[in-house]
Design an enzyme around this catalytic site. Structure first.
Site, PDB file in Angstrom:
ATOM      1  N   ILE A  48       0.826  -1.213   0.000  1.00 37.07           N
ATOM      2  CA  ILE A  48       0.000   0.000   0.000  1.00 37.07           C
ATOM      3  C   ILE A  48       0.863   1.268   0.000  1.00 37.07           C
ATOM      4  O   ILE A  48       0.455   2.314  -0.490  1.00 37.07           O
ATOM      5  CB  ILE A  48      -1.007  -0.021   1.167  1.00 37.07           C
ATOM      6  CG1 ILE A  48      -2.005   1.123   1.041  1.00 37.07           C
ATOM      7  CG2 ILE A  48      -0.333   0.100   2.509  1.00 37.07           C
ATOM      8  CD1 ILE A  48      -3.420   0.725   1.214  1.00 37.07           C
ATOM      9  N   LYS A  81       8.286  11.338  17.199  1.00 32.05           N
ATOM     10  CA  LYS A  81       6.944  11.924  17.196  1.00 32.05           C
ATOM     11  C   LYS A  81       6.451  12.037  18.634  1.00 32.05           C
ATOM     12  O   LYS A  81       6.372  11.036  19.347  1.00 32.05           O
ATOM     13  CB  LYS A  81       6.021  11.008  16.376  1.00 32.05           C
ATOM     14  CG  LYS A  81       4.565  11.410  16.385  1.00 32.05           C
ATOM     15  CD  LYS A  81       3.736  10.460  15.537  1.00 32.05           C
ATOM     16  CE  LYS A  81       2.257  10.748  15.666  1.00 32.05           C
ATOM     17  NZ  LYS A  81       1.404   9.696  15.101  1.00 32.05           N
TER      18      LYS A  81
HETATM   19  C1  LIG Z   1      -4.433   6.316   3.480  1.00 31.27           C
HETATM   20  C2  LIG Z   1      -3.792   5.472   4.530  1.00 31.27           C
HETATM   21  C3  LIG Z   1      -2.923   6.041   5.449  1.00 31.27           C
HETATM   22  C4  LIG Z   1      -2.349   5.275   6.468  1.00 31.27           C
HETATM   23  N1  LIG Z   1      -1.567   5.836   7.398  1.00 31.27           N
HETATM   24  C5  LIG Z   1      -1.144   5.109   8.463  1.00 31.27           C
HETATM   25  C6  LIG Z   1      -0.380   5.680   9.497  1.00 31.27           C
HETATM   26  O1  LIG Z   1      -0.008   6.844   9.457  1.00 31.27           O
HETATM   27  N2  LIG Z   1      -0.028   4.892  10.541  1.00 31.27           N
HETATM   28  C7  LIG Z   1      -0.378   3.576  10.612  1.00 31.27           C
HETATM   29  O2  LIG Z   1      -0.095   2.920  11.613  1.00 31.27           O
HETATM   30  N3  LIG Z   1      -1.044   2.998   9.610  1.00 31.27           N
HETATM   31  C8  LIG Z   1      -1.439   3.724   8.555  1.00 31.27           C
HETATM   32  N4  LIG Z   1      -2.117   3.121   7.536  1.00 31.27           N
HETATM   33  C9  LIG Z   1      -2.290   1.680   7.552  1.00 31.27           C
HETATM   34  C10 LIG Z   1      -0.988   1.014   7.117  1.00 31.27           C
HETATM   35  O3  LIG Z   1      -0.616   1.474   5.842  1.00 31.27           O
HETATM   36  C11 LIG Z   1      -1.145  -0.485   7.092  1.00 31.27           C
HETATM   37  O4  LIG Z   1      -1.694  -0.935   8.304  1.00 31.27           O
HETATM   38  C12 LIG Z   1       0.184  -1.150   6.926  1.00 31.27           C
HETATM   39  O5  LIG Z   1       0.874  -0.635   5.838  1.00 31.27           O
HETATM   40  C13 LIG Z   1       0.009  -2.630   6.731  1.00 31.27           C
HETATM   41  O6  LIG Z   1      -0.488  -2.903   5.463  1.00 31.27           O
HETATM   42  P1  LIG Z   1      -0.563  -4.418   5.044  1.00 31.27           P
HETATM   43  O7  LIG Z   1       0.780  -5.003   5.175  1.00 31.27           O
HETATM   44  O8  LIG Z   1      -1.687  -5.032   5.776  1.00 31.27           O
HETATM   45  O9  LIG Z   1      -1.012  -4.357   3.503  1.00 31.27           O
HETATM   46  P2  LIG Z   1      -0.198  -4.038   2.151  1.00 31.27           P
HETATM   47  O10 LIG Z   1       0.859  -3.023   2.345  1.00 31.27           O
HETATM   48  O11 LIG Z   1      -1.252  -3.766   1.138  1.00 31.27           O
HETATM   49  O12 LIG Z   1       0.537  -5.390   1.806  1.00 31.27           O
HETATM   50  C14 LIG Z   1      -0.147  -6.469   1.214  1.00 31.27           C
HETATM   51  C15 LIG Z   1       0.869  -7.506   0.776  1.00 31.27           C
HETATM   52  O13 LIG Z   1       0.173  -8.630   0.275  1.00 31.27           O
HETATM   53  C16 LIG Z   1       0.734  -9.009  -0.966  1.00 31.27           C
HETATM   54  N5  LIG Z   1      -0.289  -9.666  -1.760  1.00 31.27           N
HETATM   55  C17 LIG Z   1      -1.559  -9.281  -1.971  1.00 31.27           C
HETATM   56  N6  LIG Z   1      -2.167 -10.127  -2.818  1.00 31.27           N
HETATM   57  C18 LIG Z   1      -1.262 -11.087  -3.112  1.00 31.27           C
HETATM   58  C19 LIG Z   1      -1.290 -12.229  -3.954  1.00 31.27           C
HETATM   59  N7  LIG Z   1      -2.368 -12.571  -4.671  1.00 31.27           N
HETATM   60  N8  LIG Z   1      -0.179 -12.986  -4.021  1.00 31.27           N
HETATM   61  C20 LIG Z   1       0.943 -12.666  -3.323  1.00 31.27           C
HETATM   62  N9  LIG Z   1       1.031 -11.576  -2.535  1.00 31.27           N
HETATM   63  C21 LIG Z   1      -0.068 -10.812  -2.445  1.00 31.27           C
HETATM   64  C22 LIG Z   1       1.202  -7.693  -1.558  1.00 31.27           C
HETATM   65  O14 LIG Z   1       2.148  -7.895  -2.567  1.00 31.27           O
HETATM   66  C23 LIG Z   1       1.797  -7.024  -0.332  1.00 31.27           C
HETATM   67  O15 LIG Z   1       3.100  -7.518  -0.116  1.00 31.27           O
HETATM   68  C24 LIG Z   1      -2.659   3.883   6.506  1.00 31.27           C
HETATM   69  C25 LIG Z   1      -3.474   3.299   5.540  1.00 31.27           C
HETATM   70  C26 LIG Z   1      -4.057   4.084   4.564  1.00 31.27           C
HETATM   71  C27 LIG Z   1      -4.967   3.437   3.548  1.00 31.27           C
END
Ligand SMILES: Cc1cc2nc3c(=O)[nH]c(=O)nc-3n(C[C@H](O)[C@H](O)[C@H](O)COP(=O)(O)OP(=O)(O)OC[C@H]3O[C@@H](n4cnc5c(N)ncnc54)[C@H](O)[C@@H]3O)c2cc1C
Length: 513
Positions: A48, A81
Site C-alpha cells: 500500500i 513523534k
Molecule cells: C491512506 C492510509 C494512510 C495510512 N496511514 C497510516 C499511518 O499513518 N499509521 C499507521 O499505523 N497505519 C497507517 N495506515 C495503515 C498502514 O498502511 C497499514 O496498516 C500497513 O501498511 C500494513 O499494510 P498491510 O501489510 O496489511 O497491507 P499491504 O501493504 O497492502 O501489503 C499487502 C501484501 O500482500 C501481498 N499480496 C496481496 N495479494 C497477493 C497475492 N495474490 N499474491 C501474493 N502476494 C499478495 C502484496 O504484494 C503485499 O506484499 C494507513 C493506511 C491508509 C490506507
C-alpha cells in the site's frame, strides 16, 4: 517443547508492513528448531506504500525484537513523534495538540486534569498543553529521549516514530531473513480449502507451485485473500460513523527541519496528514467520496503542500470497519486484511503489533482449540472498537457547520460506548477506561478539551485541596516544562547526533542518545 500437535509450518501471505512485522516477530519467538515460517509476497502487486506515523507502543515492539533504536531511525529515515497537532477540527482556525505523554502531576491522588478544570473556573488559564511536556517540547521543535534516571517533567516525554514505510518493511525483511524466514516471490492465484475441516490447506502461485501450511497469517492487505476471498469471514462496516473512504497521498520536499510531530489539518470534506521524515514530508488527503470528487481531493492535497511533490499522487479506497473474525479457522488476518479504522490517530501499525503479541500469547497447535481463537477475537474486537470510538470523537465533537460533511459528522448518532464516555466527561470531566484500552486518560482529555467539549463541572473531591496551593503548584509545573524544553536539543540536532553526523553535545545525565 514441541510435540506431535505443534505447528510445523506457518505461511504469511503478503509482505507489506504487516507481513514483515509478523515475520520478524515469529522469527524471534518461534525459534524452536521445529516451526518454519515462510512468507510469500508479490512485487507485481506491491504494498500500500503508506503508514508512516506510529504510536508509542512500537518502542516495545522494537524492544521485543532487540532492535537498536538509533539503527532503526537511520535505516528507516525516521524521526521522532511527540504527538499529533490537530488544526481546524473543533472549529476553523482552532488548533490543539494530542500529546503522547500525560499532563502535569496528580496532587493527593487527584488527576491533574481535574485540578486544571477547577482552576479554569477560577481564572483565565492557558491551554492545558502548557502542562504537557510533550506539547511544550513539540511547540519548540525540541526532542530528547528521557533516560531511566529522568525526573518529571522530562520523564513525561513519551514518543513514537515517523518513518518511511518501504524502508521499514525492508528493514524488518532483513531482520526476518537473517533469522531464517524463507521468502517466496510469487503471486497467489488460488487458495485451496481442506474438504473435511474447511481450513485453508494450501495456496497456489501463478507458476503452479502449491505451498501448504498448518497456520496461515493473512497479511494480503485490503483484499483479504484468505480471510475474505477464501473463507468469506464477513466485514463489519463502520462508515456510518467514519464516512471518509478514500485517500490521495504524495510525498513532497521539506520546507523546514522535520518537526517532532504529525499534523492533521481538517478541510471541508476530509483532512490532510503531514508526516515529517528525515528526507521528505509524507502527505495525504483523507476524504469522503460522497462529499468531494477525487479530482478536487487531489487538488486540495496539492495546493496544501509545503514543498514540490516528489511523485505522482496515489489514490486509495477503503471501507472503515473490521473483519468479523480476526482469527477464522486456521487463518489469522493482520493489518489491512483484518480491518481499517482510517489513519487519523496512526493506529493501524499498532493493531498489527497488538495482533502479533496476542497471537504469541495464544499460539495454537494443530488442534486449534476454539477457546484460544475466541479469546484472540474478543481481544482484537475490543481493541478495534476502542480505536473506532476515539477516532469518531474527533469527527463528532466539533462546532463546524461549514459543509455537509461536518454537519453530518456533528449530528450523527455515535456508538453507545462513546456516548457514555462523552456524557461522563461533560458532567464532571471524568474519564473511565478499561485496563486494556489503548488510549490513556490524557489522550481523551486532549481531544475532548481540544475540540471544545468542556465539562460543566469538576470532580467534587478537588474541593478538598487548597485553592492557592493548587494554583501555585500548577504554576510551578508549567514553568518546569518551559525550563526543561529550553535545555532540550532541537529535534533535527538530536537526530543528527544519533546518526553520528554531529559530535554529541555535552551530555545531560537524564537524556539518552
Ligand atoms: C491512506 C492510509 C494512510 C495510512 N496511514 C497510516 C499511518 O499513518 N499509521 C499507521 O499505523 N497505519 C497507517 N495506515 C495503515 C498502514 O498502511 C497499514 O496498516 C500497513 O501498511 C500494513 O499494510 P498491510 O501489510 O496489511 O497491507 P499491504 O501493504 O497492502 O501489503 C499487502 C501484501 O500482500 C501481498 N499480496 C496481496 N495479494 C497477493 C497475492 N495474490 N499474491 C501474493 N502476494 C499478495 C502484496 O504484494 C503485499 O506484499 C494507513 C493506511 C491508509 C490506507
Amino acid at each position: 517443547m514441541t510435540n506431535e500437535h505443534s505447528i510445523r509450518q506457518v505461511l504469511i501471505v503478503g509482505g507489506g508492513t504487516a507481513g514483515w512485522m509478523a515475520a520478524a516477530a515469529l522469527s524471534r519467538y518461534l525459534d524452536n528448531g521445529y516451526t518454519k515460517t515462510t512468507i510469500v509476497e508479490s512485487e507485481e502487486i506491491g504494498t500500500i506504500g503508506v503508514g508512516e506515523a506510529t504510536i508509542p507502543p512500537l518502542i516495545n515492539f522494537n524492544g521485543m525484537l532487540g532492535i537498536n533504536e538509533n539503527e532503526f531511525i537511520a535505516a528507516t529515515k525516521g524521526t521522532f513523534k511527540l504527538g499529533i497537532e490537530f488544526v481546524n477540527w473543533g472549529g476553523i482556525g482552532q488548533r490543539y495538540f494530542h500529546p503522547f505523554g500525560g499532563y502535569g502531576q496528580a496532587l493527593q491522588g487527584v488527576h491533574f486534569h481535574e485540578l486544571y478544570l477547577r482552576e479554569r473556573k477560577r481564572r483565565v488559564l492557558q491551554d492545558i498543553s502548557a502542562w504537557s511536556m510533550c506539547s511544550v517540547a513539540a511547540a519548540a521543535g525540541k526532542f530528547a529521549r528521557p533516560g531511566p534516571g529522568a525526573q518529571p517533567p522530562l520523564s513525561q516525554i513519551r514518543y513514537a516514530f515517523q518513518f518511511d514505510a518501504g524502508l521499514y518493511a525492508a528493514y524488518l525483511r532483513g531482520y526476518a531473513e537473517r533469522n531464517g524466514v524463507e521468502r517466496i516471490e510469487g503471486k497467489i492465484v488460488d487458495v485451496k480449502l481442506d474438504g473435511e475441516s474447511g481450513n485453508v490447506a494450501e495456496v497456489v502461485l501463478t507458476d503452479g507451485r502449491a505451498i501448504q501450511a498448518d497456520l496461515f497469517i493473512d497479511c494480503s492487505g485490503f483484499r483479504g485473500l484468505l480471510t475474505e476471498q477464501a473463507l468469506e469471514t464477513g466485514y463489519e462496516d463502520w462508515s456510518q460513523w467514519l464516512p471518509c473512504d478514500r485517500a490521495v497521498a504524495v510525498p513532497c520536499a521539506h520546507a523546514t527541519a522535520p518537526e517532532p510531530y504529525t499534523r492533521a489539518t481538517a478541510y471541508a470534506s476530509g483532512w490532510q496528514w503531514r508526516i515529517p521524515l528525515q528526507h521528505r514530508m509524507g502527505n495525504g488527503f483523507v476524504y469522503s467520496s460522497a462529499h468531494i470528487s477525487d479530482d478536487d481531493a487531489r487538488e486540495t492535497l496539492l495546493s496544501n503542500l509545503e514543498g514540490g511533490p516528489l511523485a505522482d499522487p496515489r489514490h486509495l479506497s477503503f471501507t472503515t470497519g473490521r473483519r468479523k473474525l480476526a482469527w477464522n479457522r486456521n487463518v489469522i488476518a493482520m493489518g489491512l486484511s483484518s480491518g481499517f479504522v482510517e489513519p487519523l490517530e496512526s493506529t493501524s501499525i499498532h493493531l498489527v503489533q497488538s495482533g502479533i503479541s496476542k497471537l504469541l500469547a495464544l499460539f495454537p497447535d494443530r488442534r486449534f482449540n476454539p477457546a484460544e481463537r475466541d479469546e484472540y477475537n474478543r481481544q482484537m474486537q475490543a481493541l478495534f472498537e476502542d480505536v473506532r470510538d476515539f477516532i469518531i470523537l474527533h469527527y463528532h465533537a466539533t462546532k463546524r457547520d461549514d459543509s455537509e460533511f461536518w454537519n453530518y459528522c456533528r449530528t450523527m448518532t455515535v456508538p453507545d460506548s462513546l456516548t457514555r464516555k462523552m456524557e461522563l466527561w461533560r458532567a464532571k470531566g471524568r474519564v473511565f477506561r478499561d485496563d486494556a484500552e489503548l488510549f490513556a486518560t490524557a489522550s481523551w482529555v486532549a481531544v475532548m478539551l481540544g475540540q471544545g467539549v468542556v465539562p460543566e463541572d469538576y470532580e467534587p473531591i478537588v474541593d478538598a485541596l487548597d485553592e492557592n496551593k493548587v494554583a501555585s503548584a500548577l504554576e510551578e509545573m508549567r514553568e518546569a516544562n518551559l525550563r526543561t524544553a529550553e535545555r532540550l536539543p532541537f529535534h533535527a540536532e538530536f537526530i543528527a547526533q544519533i546518526l553520528g553526523q554531529r559530535p554529541a553535545e555535552p551530555e545531560l545525565p537524564e537524556f539518552v542518545l
